[in-house]
Design a protein around this motif. Structure first.
Motif, short mmCIF file in Angstrom:
data_model
loop_
_atom_site.label_atom_id
_atom_site.label_comp_id
_atom_site.label_asym_id
_atom_site.label_seq_id
_atom_site.Cartn_x
_atom_site.Cartn_y
_atom_site.Cartn_z
N MET A 79 -6.12 -2.75 5.12
CA MET A 79 -5.56 -2.22 3.87
C MET A 79 -5.56 -3.31 2.79
SD MET A 79 -5.12 0.87 4.68
CE MET A 79 -4.29 1.47 3.21
N ASP A 123 -2.52 5.18 6.12
CA ASP A 123 -1.80 3.92 6.00
C ASP A 123 -0.77 3.76 7.12
OD1 ASP A 123 -0.80 1.51 4.38
OD2 ASP A 123 1.00 2.75 4.51
N PRO A 157 0.79 -1.23 0.00
CA PRO A 157 0.00 0.00 0.00
C PRO A 157 0.83 1.28 0.00
CG PRO A 157 -0.99 -1.60 1.46
CD PRO A 157 0.29 -2.21 0.98
#
Length: 329
Positions: free
Chosen positions: A134, A119, A56
């Motif tokens: 995620m 994140d 991510p």
């Protein structure tokens, strides 16, 4: 009310005639622009080629690099052209497009940096749930939101601005922005100004608040963790934090430049203008390339593979030549 023609020519008045100063700024701008393109494209290729970076954080970083290329390409080529030409002009349609893409660069950068802060928050504050939160689907959704809403919102802003009748045709700045075009209008549009304020609140103020809250939460969690966990959190968050602060300062300079007439020298005025699209796209890939160990390792692995491949190719060619030589002999 007469709406502006898309073929109207606007004149920039803040460049001055071509001379030593303009040529010097042109050379510096060209060098920075080429370095920016090289750094961002290299970062994108490294992330694309190394499957271990298909995570991510690096996917968001890939999109931040794309956004940096959009910001640099939207205004810098025209600025460099105006530095060395006698006639510093731009068609109204091109000015509108420049406003659109520069604003996309600004708003999407803030959205991407905000998603990157989220994140980091999940990674540090909810490490055991990270992969469940995620997911690839959620990453695609966040990126879709990060592009779709800014693009649609800015398209509406550009449309509202383009409907304003124009009475003035000179721009006392280095490139076009929405406030400049609004100020060239014959009328004062309350709706256009209100809409611009809403956009600033939604795409600048709210992301800023969210990032601050995320790092406050990360700080509280890190203080309760072990020393090694604190070092890991600091190492993970430092590149993003430096990038976010750098972009926020550049944005602040741009807002001051666009809305306040300061009694500063022409050189300072020009730097405040160009800093916004010149510095962040260059520094972002450099910051992550230097501060992120995984990217540095990936670059070294790719270079080593290329060197080995070239060496193998040269050895193969030499072996073939030796075989041919012995056969003919």
């Amino acid at each position: 009310m007469i709406l502006p023609s898309l073929n109207i020519t606007l004149i920039f008045t803040n460049y001055g005639p071509p001379g030593a100063l303009n040529y010097g700024v042109f050379i510096i701008s060209l060098a920075v622009f080429l370095t920016t393109v090289f750094a961002n494209v290299t970062l994108m290729l490294v992330i694309y080629l190394d499957t271990t970076l298909h995570k991510p954080m690096y996917i968001f970083l890939f999109n931040l690099a794309i956004n940096g290329l959009i910001g640099s390409s939207a205004a810098l080529p025209k600025i460099m052209e105006n530095l060395i030409t006698d006639l510093k002009d731009i068609l109204y349609i091109n000015c509108i497009l420049q406003v659109f893409f520069v604003n996309i660069y600004a708003t999407c950068a803030y959205v991407i940096l905000t998603v990157m802060a989220y994140d980091r928050y999940v990674s540090i504050c909810k490490p055991l749930q990270y992969h469940n939160i995620m997911t690839p689907g959620k990453i695609r959704l966040l990126l879709f939101i990060g592009y779709f809403f800014p693009v649609c919102s800015l398209a509406v802003q550009v449309y509202l601005t383009s409907r304003l009748p124009m009475c003035r045709y000179t721009i006392n700045k280095l490139f076009c922005d929405n406030m400049i075009l609004v100020n060239l209008s014959c009328v004062k549009s309350t709706w256009a100004e209100l809409y611009s304020i809403i956009l600033v609140f939604v795409f600048v103020v709210l992301p800023l608040i969210f990032v601050i809250l995320s790092y406050v939460r990360i700080l509280f969690v890190s203080l309760k963790a072990s020393i090694s966990a604190q070092k890991k959190a600091l190492k993970t968050c430092t590149p993003h934090l430096i990038t976010f602060i750098n972009f926020s300062v550049a944005t602040l300079f741009s807002v001051i430049y666009s809305r306040v007439n300061l009694n500063v020298t022409k050189e300072v005025n020009a730097f405040m203008s160009i800093h916004f699209i010149l510095i962040p796209p260059l520094l972002h890939p450099l910051i992550y390339g230097i501060r992120t160990k995984e990217i540095g390792n990936s670059i070294m692995k790719i270079l080593q593979r290329k060197i080995v491949a070239v060496d193998f190719h040269l050895r193969s060619e030499q072996s073939c030549k030796d075989i041919v030589f012995h056969c003919t002999k």
